[in-house]
Design an enzyme around this catalytic site. Structure first.
Site, PDB file in Angstrom:
ATOM      1  N   ASP A 139       1.005  -1.129   0.071  1.00  0.00           N
ATOM      2  CA  ASP A 139      -0.027  -0.251  -0.007  1.00  0.00           C
ATOM      3  C   ASP A 139       0.980   1.235   0.179  1.00  0.00           C
ATOM      4  O   ASP A 139       1.947   1.304   0.659  1.00  0.00           O
ATOM      5  CB  ASP A 139      -0.865  -0.205   1.397  1.00  0.00           C
ATOM      6  CG  ASP A 139      -1.869   1.188   1.089  1.00  0.00           C
ATOM      7  OD1 ASP A 139      -2.994   0.868   0.825  1.00  0.00           O
ATOM      8  OD2 ASP A 139      -1.567   2.242   1.659  1.00  0.00           O
ATOM      9  N   ASN A 147      -2.797  12.851  -3.710  1.00  0.00           N
ATOM     10  CA  ASN A 147      -3.737  13.290  -4.579  1.00  0.00           C
ATOM     11  C   ASN A 147      -4.404  14.733  -3.919  1.00  0.00           C
ATOM     12  O   ASN A 147      -4.753  15.502  -4.891  1.00  0.00           O
ATOM     13  CB  ASN A 147      -5.095  12.294  -4.025  1.00  0.00           C
ATOM     14  CG  ASN A 147      -5.161  11.226  -5.051  1.00  0.00           C
ATOM     15  OD1 ASN A 147      -4.668  11.330  -6.226  1.00  0.00           O
ATOM     16  ND2 ASN A 147      -5.619  10.174  -4.822  1.00  0.00           N
ATOM     17  N   HIS A 152      -5.282  14.672  -8.762  1.00  0.00           N
ATOM     18  CA  HIS A 152      -5.722  13.105  -9.116  1.00  0.00           C
ATOM     19  C   HIS A 152      -4.880  12.885 -10.218  1.00  0.00           C
ATOM     20  O   HIS A 152      -4.183  11.540 -10.410  1.00  0.00           O
ATOM     21  CB  HIS A 152      -7.078  12.836  -9.396  1.00  0.00           C
ATOM     22  CG  HIS A 152      -7.945  12.763  -8.078  1.00  0.00           C
ATOM     23  ND1 HIS A 152      -7.951  11.782  -7.474  1.00  0.00           N
ATOM     24  CD2 HIS A 152      -8.593  13.820  -7.613  1.00  0.00           C
ATOM     25  CE1 HIS A 152      -8.803  12.238  -6.369  1.00  0.00           C
ATOM     26  NE2 HIS A 152      -9.141  13.254  -6.341  1.00  0.00           N
ATOM     27  N   ASP A 156      -2.475   9.581 -10.148  1.00  0.00           N
ATOM     28  CA  ASP A 156      -2.564   8.395 -11.207  1.00  0.00           C
ATOM     29  C   ASP A 156      -1.150   8.162 -11.783  1.00  0.00           C
ATOM     30  O   ASP A 156      -0.777   7.091 -11.924  1.00  0.00           O
ATOM     31  CB  ASP A 156      -3.389   9.016 -12.403  1.00  0.00           C
ATOM     32  CG  ASP A 156      -4.914   8.731 -12.163  1.00  0.00           C
ATOM     33  OD1 ASP A 156      -5.424   8.306 -11.028  1.00  0.00           O
ATOM     34  OD2 ASP A 156      -5.752   9.312 -12.879  1.00  0.00           O
ATOM     35  N   GLU A 182      -4.901   2.175  -4.099  1.00  0.00           N
ATOM     36  CA  GLU A 182      -3.578   2.309  -4.116  1.00  0.00           C
ATOM     37  C   GLU A 182      -2.911   1.050  -3.380  1.00  0.00           C
ATOM     38  O   GLU A 182      -1.774   1.063  -2.966  1.00  0.00           O
ATOM     39  CB  GLU A 182      -3.153   3.653  -3.239  1.00  0.00           C
ATOM     40  CG  GLU A 182      -3.278   3.451  -1.848  1.00  0.00           C
ATOM     41  CD  GLU A 182      -4.715   4.049  -1.449  1.00  0.00           C
ATOM     42  OE1 GLU A 182      -5.443   3.905  -2.360  1.00  0.00           O
ATOM     43  OE2 GLU A 182      -4.658   4.642  -0.316  1.00  0.00           O
TER      44      GLU A 182
END
Lengths: 262, 125
Positions: A139, A147, A152, A156, A182
Site C-alpha cells: 500500500d 491526491n 488526481h 494516477d 493504491e
C-alpha cells in the site's frame, strides 16, 4: 445406295401396277410384302425420333444438373469464406475482451480478477505439491495526501510508475497486480517468507529512490510503501491468507510505515 | 398479404416487412438456434410480395454478426432479389454499418459478389 433402293422401289411399284401380274400368285404376296415393309419403315422412323428426343432430354438434364452443382459449390464456398471471416472477427473480439477484462485500465497491470485466479492456482499447487507460497499486500503510504496536494493526475502518475516498478524484475511464475485503489498484491509461488522479505526489501528500496514529477517549480514527489506478508499455512483458505496479509500490512503501517511486516 | 414485425433479441435481428412501402428491414445480430424457423417467413414474404405485386422491393439491412445458417438464409433472400431483378423488377439493397467497425462493412461487401442488382454497402459515422 439411295438410287439402288429407289430403283428397287420403282420396279416393285411398276410390277404391282401392271395388270398382267394381278392374277399371278406372287402378285398378291408381293403386294402384302410391300405394305408390310412400309409399316416397318414407318415404325423405325418413330422409334428413331423417340430415342433421339430421350437422348436430348437426358443431355439437357445432365447439363442443368452440372450447372446447378457448379452454382451450389460456388455458393457453399462463398458461405464458408464469409463464415470464416465472421469467426475471425469473433476471435479478435474475444482476444480484445480477454485483454480488457484482465488488465487494470490505468496501470495496465493485471487486475483483481486475474490476481484472484492466480491466487487460487498458487493455492491449489501448494496443496497438491505440499509446497509453499507467499503473498504480499502493498500500500502506498499517505497516498491521500498526494491526491490532495498534487491533484488526481499526479496520483494516477504515481500509481502507473509504482505499478511498473513493482511488476518489473519478477520471476516468470510471480505476478504483481493492482488489487484496488493504491493497493497492490504480489504473489510469489514456491517461495519462503525469508526469500519474500528479501524481494520486498528490494522493492521498497526502489520505491524510496523514485522521483515523481510534481509540476513546474515543484520539488519531485517522494514515496514510500508498506507491505504485509503472509506465507501459506497448510490447510488455510485463500480468504484467510488474504486477511493475514491485510493484518500484517496494518501492523507495518502502525509501526511507522515504509516497512515490511512480519 | 401478412406483413412481418418480429422484435429482435440478443440472438436474432429485428425484422420488419411492409408490403405497402415494399421495405424489408433487418437489423441486429443473427445467430438463432433455428435459422430456418426465423428466415422461413421472411423468404415466404419476399416470394409472395414479388409474386403478388409489381412494386419495387427495397431491403434495408444493418446486420452485425451472422452465423453460418443465417448467412445462407440471407443469400437465399438475395437470390430471390437477383431473380426478380433479372425479370426487370426494380430492387435495391442497402447494407449499413458503423464506420467504427470496418470489418462489418468488409463482410457485407463479400455478399455483393455475384449479384448484379443495386447493392450498396454504406458506412455511417
Amino acid at each position: 445406295m439411295r438410287s439402288r433402293h429407289q430403283e428397287l422401289e420403282e420396279r416393285v411399284q411398276a410390277l404391282l401396277a401392271d395388270p398382267a401380274n394381278q392374277a399371278h400368285p406372287l402378285g398378291a404376296a408381293l403386294q402384302e410384302l410391300w405394305e408390310h415393309m412400309g409399316e416397318h419403315v414407318q415404325r423405325l422412323e418413330r422409334i428413331t425420333t423417340l430415342s433421339d428426343s430421350y437422348q436430348w432430354m437426358a443431355r439437357e438434364r445432365e447439363k442443368s444438373l452440372c450447372d446447378r452443382l457448379e452454382g451450389q459449390l460456388r455458393r457453399i464456398s462463398r458461405i464458408v469464406r464469409i463464415s470464416d471471416q465472421y469467426q475471425g472477427v469473433l476471435r479478435e473480439m474475444n482476444t480484445r475482451l480477454q485483454e480488457i477484462s484482465s488488465r487494470d485500465p490505468l496501470t495496465e497491470a493485471p487486475n483483481r480478477r486475474v490476481l484472484m485466479d492466480r491466487l487460487q492456482l498458487a493455492h491449489t499447487q501448494a496443496c497438491n505439491r505440499a509446497s509453499t507460497f507467499v503473498i504480499a499486500m502493498l500500500d502506498v503510504d499517505h497516498f491521500k495526501q498526494i491526491n490532495d496536494c498534487y491533484g488526481h493526475d499526479a496520483g494516477d502518475r504515481v500509481l502507473v510508475l509504482l505499478s511498473e516498478l513493482l511488476c518489473s524484475e519478477l520471476r516468470d511464475r510471480d505476478i504483481c497486480g493492482r488489487w484496488g485503489g493504491e493497493e497492490f498484491l504480489l504473489i510469489l509461488p514456491e517461495t519462503t517468507l525469508a526469500d519474500a522479505r528479501a524481494v520486498l526489501a528490494r522493492k521498497l528500496q526502489a520505491v524510496r529512490t523514485l522521483h515523481v514529477e510534481a509540476g513546474p517549480g515543484e520539488p519531485p514527489i517522494r514515496l514510500t510503501m508498506s507491505a504485509g506478508l503472509a506465507q501459506y499455512i497448510p490447510g488455510e483458505a485463500v480468504s484467510a491468507m488474504l486477511n493475514r496479509a491485510d493484518m500484517a500490512l496494518y501492523q507495518a503501517k502502525k509501526k511507522g510505515r515504509d516497512q515490511i511486516a512480519p | 398479404m401478412k406483413d412481418l414485425h418480429l422484435p429482435g433479441s440478443q440472438a436474432t435481428p429485428t425484422i420488419s416487412a411492409d408490403s405497402a412501402t415494399g421495405v424489408l428491414a433487418m437489423h441486429g445480430d443473427s445467430y438463432p438456434e433455428n435459422a430456418f424457423e426465423l428466415y422461413g417467413p421472411v423468404i415466404e414474404w419476399v416470394e409472395t410480395y414479388l409474386a403478388q405485386s409489381d412494386k419495387p422491393l427495397y431491403m434495408e439491412l444493418e446486420l452485425l454478426y451472422l452465423n453460418t445458417s443465417s448467412i445462407k438464409a440471407i443469400m437465399d433472400v438475395f437470390d430471390l432479389v437477383q431473380a426478380a431483378h433479372e425479370n426487370g423488377r426494380r430492387v435495391a439493397v442497402n447494407w449499413y454499418y458503423d464506420l467504427a467497425n470496418k470489418r462489418v462493412g468488409e463482410l457485407a461487401e463479400e455478399f455483393t459478389e455475384d449479384y448484379t442488382f443495386a447493392f450498396q454497402v454504406i458506412g455511417r459515422p
